[in-house]
Write an enzyme that holds these catalytic residues in place. Sequence first.
Site, PDB file in Angstrom:
ATOM      1  N   GLY A  16       0.837  -1.199   0.000  1.00 25.83           N
ATOM      2  CA  GLY A  16       0.000   0.000   0.000  1.00 25.83           C
ATOM      3  C   GLY A  16       0.863   1.236   0.000  1.00 25.83           C
ATOM      4  O   GLY A  16       2.075   1.171   0.209  1.00 25.83           O
ATOM      5  N   ARG A  19       0.411   9.296   1.587  1.00 23.28           N
ATOM      6  CA  ARG A  19       0.873  10.614   1.157  1.00 23.28           C
ATOM      7  C   ARG A  19       2.391  10.730   1.209  1.00 23.28           C
ATOM      8  O   ARG A  19       3.002  11.389   0.373  1.00 23.28           O
ATOM      9  CB  ARG A  19       0.243  11.682   2.066  1.00 23.28           C
ATOM     10  CG  ARG A  19       0.399  13.113   1.575  1.00 23.28           C
ATOM     11  CD  ARG A  19      -0.685  13.992   2.151  1.00 23.28           C
ATOM     12  NE  ARG A  19      -0.690  13.995   3.598  1.00 23.28           N
ATOM     13  CZ  ARG A  19      -0.304  15.035   4.336  1.00 23.28           C
ATOM     14  NH1 ARG A  19       0.122  16.140   3.765  1.00 23.28           N
ATOM     15  NH2 ARG A  19      -0.366  14.976   5.649  1.00 23.28           N
ATOM     16  N   PHE A  20       3.017  10.079   2.186  1.00 24.81           N
ATOM     17  CA  PHE A  20       4.456  10.278   2.386  1.00 24.81           C
ATOM     18  C   PHE A  20       5.295   9.031   2.139  1.00 24.81           C
ATOM     19  O   PHE A  20       6.520   9.096   2.237  1.00 24.81           O
ATOM     20  CB  PHE A  20       4.734  10.782   3.803  1.00 24.81           C
ATOM     21  CG  PHE A  20       4.090  12.096   4.114  1.00 24.81           C
ATOM     22  CD1 PHE A  20       4.365  13.215   3.344  1.00 24.81           C
ATOM     23  CD2 PHE A  20       3.201  12.212   5.166  1.00 24.81           C
ATOM     24  CE1 PHE A  20       3.774  14.431   3.622  1.00 24.81           C
ATOM     25  CE2 PHE A  20       2.610  13.422   5.448  1.00 24.81           C
ATOM     26  CZ  PHE A  20       2.889  14.535   4.670  1.00 24.81           C
ATOM     27  N   GLY A  21       4.680   7.908   1.849  1.00 26.75           N
ATOM     28  CA  GLY A  21       5.520   6.731   1.687  1.00 26.75           C
ATOM     29  C   GLY A  21       4.758   5.513   1.225  1.00 26.75           C
ATOM     30  O   GLY A  21       3.588   5.578   0.844  1.00 26.75           O
ATOM     31  N   LYS A  38       7.492   0.050   6.392  1.00 26.16           N
ATOM     32  CA  LYS A  38       6.885   1.336   6.053  1.00 26.16           C
ATOM     33  C   LYS A  38       8.018   2.310   5.719  1.00 26.16           C
ATOM     34  O   LYS A  38       8.802   2.690   6.579  1.00 26.16           O
ATOM     35  CB  LYS A  38       6.061   1.857   7.231  1.00 26.16           C
ATOM     36  CG  LYS A  38       5.338   3.168   6.978  1.00 26.16           C
ATOM     37  CD  LYS A  38       4.502   3.553   8.198  1.00 26.16           C
ATOM     38  CE  LYS A  38       3.737   4.849   7.991  1.00 26.16           C
ATOM     39  NZ  LYS A  38       2.919   5.207   9.186  1.00 26.16           N
ATOM     40  N   ASP A 133      -6.720   9.425  16.171  1.00 26.84           N
ATOM     41  CA  ASP A 133      -7.185   9.215  14.796  1.00 26.84           C
ATOM     42  C   ASP A 133      -7.686   7.788  14.617  1.00 26.84           C
ATOM     43  O   ASP A 133      -7.335   7.103  13.652  1.00 26.84           O
ATOM     44  CB  ASP A 133      -6.072   9.525  13.798  1.00 26.84           C
ATOM     45  CG  ASP A 133      -6.593   9.651  12.358  1.00 26.84           C
ATOM     46  OD1 ASP A 133      -7.804   9.921  12.196  1.00 26.84           O
ATOM     47  OD2 ASP A 133      -5.805   9.482  11.420  1.00 26.84           O
TER      48      ASP A 133
END
Length: 282
Positions: A16, A19-21, A38, A133
Amino acid sequence: MTESLKSEYQLCEELGRGRFGVVYRCFSPLNGESYACKTIDKTLLLDSTDRDCLEKEPKILHLLAGHPNIIHLFKIFEDDNYLHLITDLCPSGDDLFTRVSRGPLPEPDAAEILKQLVSAVSYCHHMGIAHRDLKPDNVLFDARGRLKLADFGSAEWFGLNCEGDRSMEGIVGTPYYVAPEVLRGREYNEKVDVWSAGVILYIMLSGVPPFFGETPTETFEAVLRGNLRFPPKLFRSVSPEAKDLLRKMICKDVSRRFSADQVLRHPWVISGGETRSMADLT
């Protein structure tokens, strides 16, 4: 790729990206086990908030290590441009978002998931950390089906100050799941996680969120109103015990909202979603 990472792990297929990685499956020849890697591109972190999240998440995961329902961080590799986090491997496509997208869950299934989720949340709170979150996308399952709470990029430490408060501030979270006190821009406490977990439970039982609009602004307005309803068409087969718990979790009055520990002691959770009378369990 960081040389030290290459010396210990073999990167495999992509699982997957965000936005950043990107998240990859990786394999350790040393022990024959597979993990998730990740990989975060630090050059995309343009503001101080993003950089703070990058630095905070590994520290928080180290502090929370050991709980069976929290994603475990095994190793960190870093160079000038990338940060690589080696964590538990959860099969691609097996998260709570995918499960609830197929429709409502039976009460025993929802109760088991909620119990594991709130167990992780309770542990976080006892360690002085709020996730901030909680949403189905961040609720993963490993190969054995055990829940793993992930993505602590918005998490924050809290604690007693000199006046005895346990407050945080800052507008973070996701429209459907964020607590109203966060949207008001005031100080708030760790019970924002209980509200979000309550919204997740509502979705597991009905297939839809309790507060929504055509736009994020309309959704925020619905959250601020906080008029919790149980449409008969969606909740006809949901037990009174489950609805009672939802009222205590999705409660605008923070002083009356359940804590994570109180959720775990609720009769519906204790009974595993069996629709026995609450009087029989008290």
